[in-house]
Motif scaffolding. Structure first.
Motif, PDB file in Angstrom:
ATOM      1  N   UNK A 180       0.980  -1.135  -0.606  1.00 36.80           N
ATOM      2  CA  UNK A 180      -0.197   0.360  -0.036  1.00 36.80           C
ATOM      3  C   UNK A 180       0.589   1.379  -0.016  1.00 36.80           C
ATOM      4  N   UNK A 181       0.607   2.310  -0.077  1.00 35.63           N
ATOM      5  CA  UNK A 181       1.130   3.566   0.019  1.00 35.63           C
ATOM      6  C   UNK A 181       1.417   4.149   1.029  1.00 35.63           C
ATOM      7  N   UNK A 182       2.902   4.844   1.192  1.00 36.47           N
ATOM      8  CA  UNK A 182       2.930   5.273   2.514  1.00 36.47           C
ATOM      9  C   UNK A 182       2.017   6.130   2.564  1.00 36.47           C
ATOM     10  N   UNK A 183       2.008   5.928   4.474  1.00 32.03           N
ATOM     11  CA  UNK A 183       0.353   7.241   4.964  1.00 32.03           C
ATOM     12  C   UNK A 183       0.922   8.520   4.557  1.00 32.03           C
ATOM     13  N   UNK A 184       2.454   8.851   4.752  1.00 32.40           N
ATOM     14  CA  UNK A 184       2.873   9.954   4.650  1.00 32.40           C
ATOM     15  C   UNK A 184       2.680  10.931   2.912  1.00 32.40           C
ATOM     16  N   UNK A 244      -3.930  17.589  11.989  1.00 33.02           N
ATOM     17  CA  UNK A 244      -4.149  16.152  12.732  1.00 33.02           C
ATOM     18  C   UNK A 244      -4.899  15.823  11.993  1.00 33.02           C
ATOM     19  N   UNK A 245      -4.332  14.825  11.675  1.00 32.26           N
ATOM     20  CA  UNK A 245      -5.122  13.564  10.506  1.00 32.26           C
ATOM     21  C   UNK A 245      -5.025  12.243  10.939  1.00 32.26           C
ATOM     22  N   UNK A 246      -6.245  11.374  10.320  1.00 33.95           N
ATOM     23  CA  UNK A 246      -6.514  10.123  11.106  1.00 33.95           C
ATOM     24  C   UNK A 246      -6.554   9.043   9.610  1.00 33.95           C
ATOM     25  N   UNK A 247      -5.934   8.215   9.939  1.00 37.12           N
ATOM     26  CA  UNK A 247      -5.465   7.226   8.950  1.00 37.12           C
ATOM     27  C   UNK A 247      -6.964   6.666   8.808  1.00 37.12           C
ATOM     28  N   UNK A 248      -8.073   6.607   7.453  1.00 33.27           N
ATOM     29  CA  UNK A 248      -9.413   5.176   8.247  1.00 33.27           C
ATOM     30  C   UNK A 248      -8.848   3.923   6.745  1.00 33.27           C
ATOM     31  N   UNK A 249      -8.563   4.590   6.239  1.00 37.35           N
ATOM     32  CA  UNK A 249      -8.487   3.362   5.124  1.00 37.35           C
ATOM     33  C   UNK A 249      -7.076   3.171   4.186  1.00 37.35           C
ATOM     34  N   UNK A 293      -9.658  18.851   6.837  1.00 37.41           N
ATOM     35  CA  UNK A 293      -9.234  18.597   5.098  1.00 37.41           C
ATOM     36  C   UNK A 293      -9.254  16.950   5.227  1.00 37.41           C
ATOM     37  N   UNK A 294      -9.893  16.341   4.280  1.00 35.31           N
ATOM     38  CA  UNK A 294     -10.014  15.187   3.840  1.00 35.31           C
ATOM     39  C   UNK A 294      -9.736  14.745   2.368  1.00 35.31           C
ATOM     40  N   UNK A 295      -9.414  12.855   2.285  1.00 37.30           N
ATOM     41  CA  UNK A 295      -9.053  12.945   0.823  1.00 37.30           C
ATOM     42  C   UNK A 295     -10.060  11.631   1.127  1.00 37.30           C
ATOM     43  N   UNK A 300     -10.045   7.916   2.494  1.00 36.48           N
ATOM     44  CA  UNK A 300      -8.740   7.343   3.080  1.00 36.48           C
ATOM     45  C   UNK A 300      -8.291   8.528   4.823  1.00 36.48           C
ATOM     46  N   UNK A 301      -8.676   9.675   4.403  1.00 39.26           N
ATOM     47  CA  UNK A 301      -7.789  10.535   5.082  1.00 39.26           C
ATOM     48  C   UNK A 301      -8.547  11.653   6.247  1.00 39.26           C
ATOM     49  N   UNK A 302      -9.334  12.312   7.062  1.00 35.87           N
ATOM     50  CA  UNK A 302      -9.613  13.023   7.320  1.00 35.87           C
ATOM     51  C   UNK A 302      -8.971  13.600   8.459  1.00 35.87           C
ATOM     52  N   UNK A 303      -8.837  15.195   8.711  1.00 35.63           N
ATOM     53  CA  UNK A 303      -8.313  15.791   9.740  1.00 35.63           C
ATOM     54  C   UNK A 303      -8.939  17.431   9.713  1.00 35.63           C
TER      55      UNK A 303
END
Length: 268
Positions: free
Chosen positions: A180-184, A207-212, A239-241, A249-252
């Motif tokens: 999978x892709x690096x979180x950063x 401040x982010x959370x990695x959801x998937x 911020x969302x992705x 996949x990312x939120x915060x």
């Protein structure tokens, strides 16, 4: 030299690599990672010599080679260091860590993989609620695919070579069952989105959370919405992705400082 002696040599010189010589000829390189990998693989190193664990043949670059050529050599051979030669004499080791400030430029300049070809797949848009200037409710989006090349370059530049992202056989044994892709790296798309806001954007915090997990090769879209003015040109954003399936996949949240752009220098 025995493996324990190699380990002692690495410890004594407080370095990550040693060159293996046969008489005066360089025949290989041993890194701390080589020793750890051999032990992790369950190899019995008792009685074995440096030859059994060294990487060979050693990759070399001339001391007079341009920095770009040195970086390209490391990249093409997928190694972290190369011998620097003056004629037939070893004069040093060139390491990826020492080339970090230059690697992105070197990658950009590779003629077979021009950056412009990837930029055509980048998309951005900015919804300005009350033009001109930044205000609550403004939304900026940025979208791009995260490619295998992105992954490799990020690993080289950052030094993050977690096998979950780079080693298929290893990753298959994890909870994800694939690389999978690096979180950063995934969250850097959010930074790219913020850079599309008008003005000089300076990242203050996030401040982010990695959801998937993000899959290699898929397009992701970052969405950043201004939710508060903090004063003194500072703003807080949600911020969302999202991936191609609209999975978040990312939120915060993030905070940025936005200065006026410097005036362009006059051209001559």
């Amino acid at each position: 030299m025995s493996i324990p002696d190699v380990a002692e040599r690495l410890k004594a010189i407080d370095d990550n690599a040693v060159v293996v010589l046969r008489d005066t000829e360089p025949v290989g390189i041993i890194t701390r990672t080589d020793l750890v990998d051999a032990l992790a693989a369950g190899e019995n190193l008792e009685g074995q010599t440096a030859e059994s664990v060294m990487s060979h043949p050693p990759i070399t670059v001339s001391e007079s080679a341009p920095i770009q050529m040195g970086a390209a050599t490391l990249y093409e051979h997928d190694v972290d260091q190369a011998l620097v030669m003056e004629g037939e004499a070893i004069v040093g080791l060139l390491r990826t860590s020492e080339l970090t400030p230059y690697l992105s430029d070197c990658a950009i300049n590779r003629p077979e993989e021009p950056l412009e070809a990837e930029e055509r797949e980048w998309e951005s848009e900015y919804d300005d609620e009350t033009m001109p200037g930044i205000s609550v409710g403004d939304v900026v989006r940025f979208s791009k695919p995260i490619t295998e090349r992105d992954l490799e370059l990020f690993a080289e530049i950052s030094g993050d070579k977690n096998r979950l992202h780079l080693d298929e056989a290893f990753a298959e044994q994890t909870r994800f069952k694939r690389r999978i892709v690096h979180g950063a790296l995934a969250s850097s798309v959010i930074s790219a989105a913020l850079s599309k806001l008008p003005g000089l954007v300076i990242y203050l915090s996030q401040n982010v959370t990695y959801n998937a997990p993000v899959e290699i090769g898929e397009r992701v879209t970052a969405r950043c919405e201004v939710i508060a003015e903090l004063g003194h040109n500072r703003y807080r954003l949600r911020i969302e992705e999202f991936d191609e399936n609209d999975t978040e996949v990312i939120s915060g949240e993030a905070a940025v400082l936005i200065d006026a752009l410097p005036e362009a220098e006059p051209t001559t």
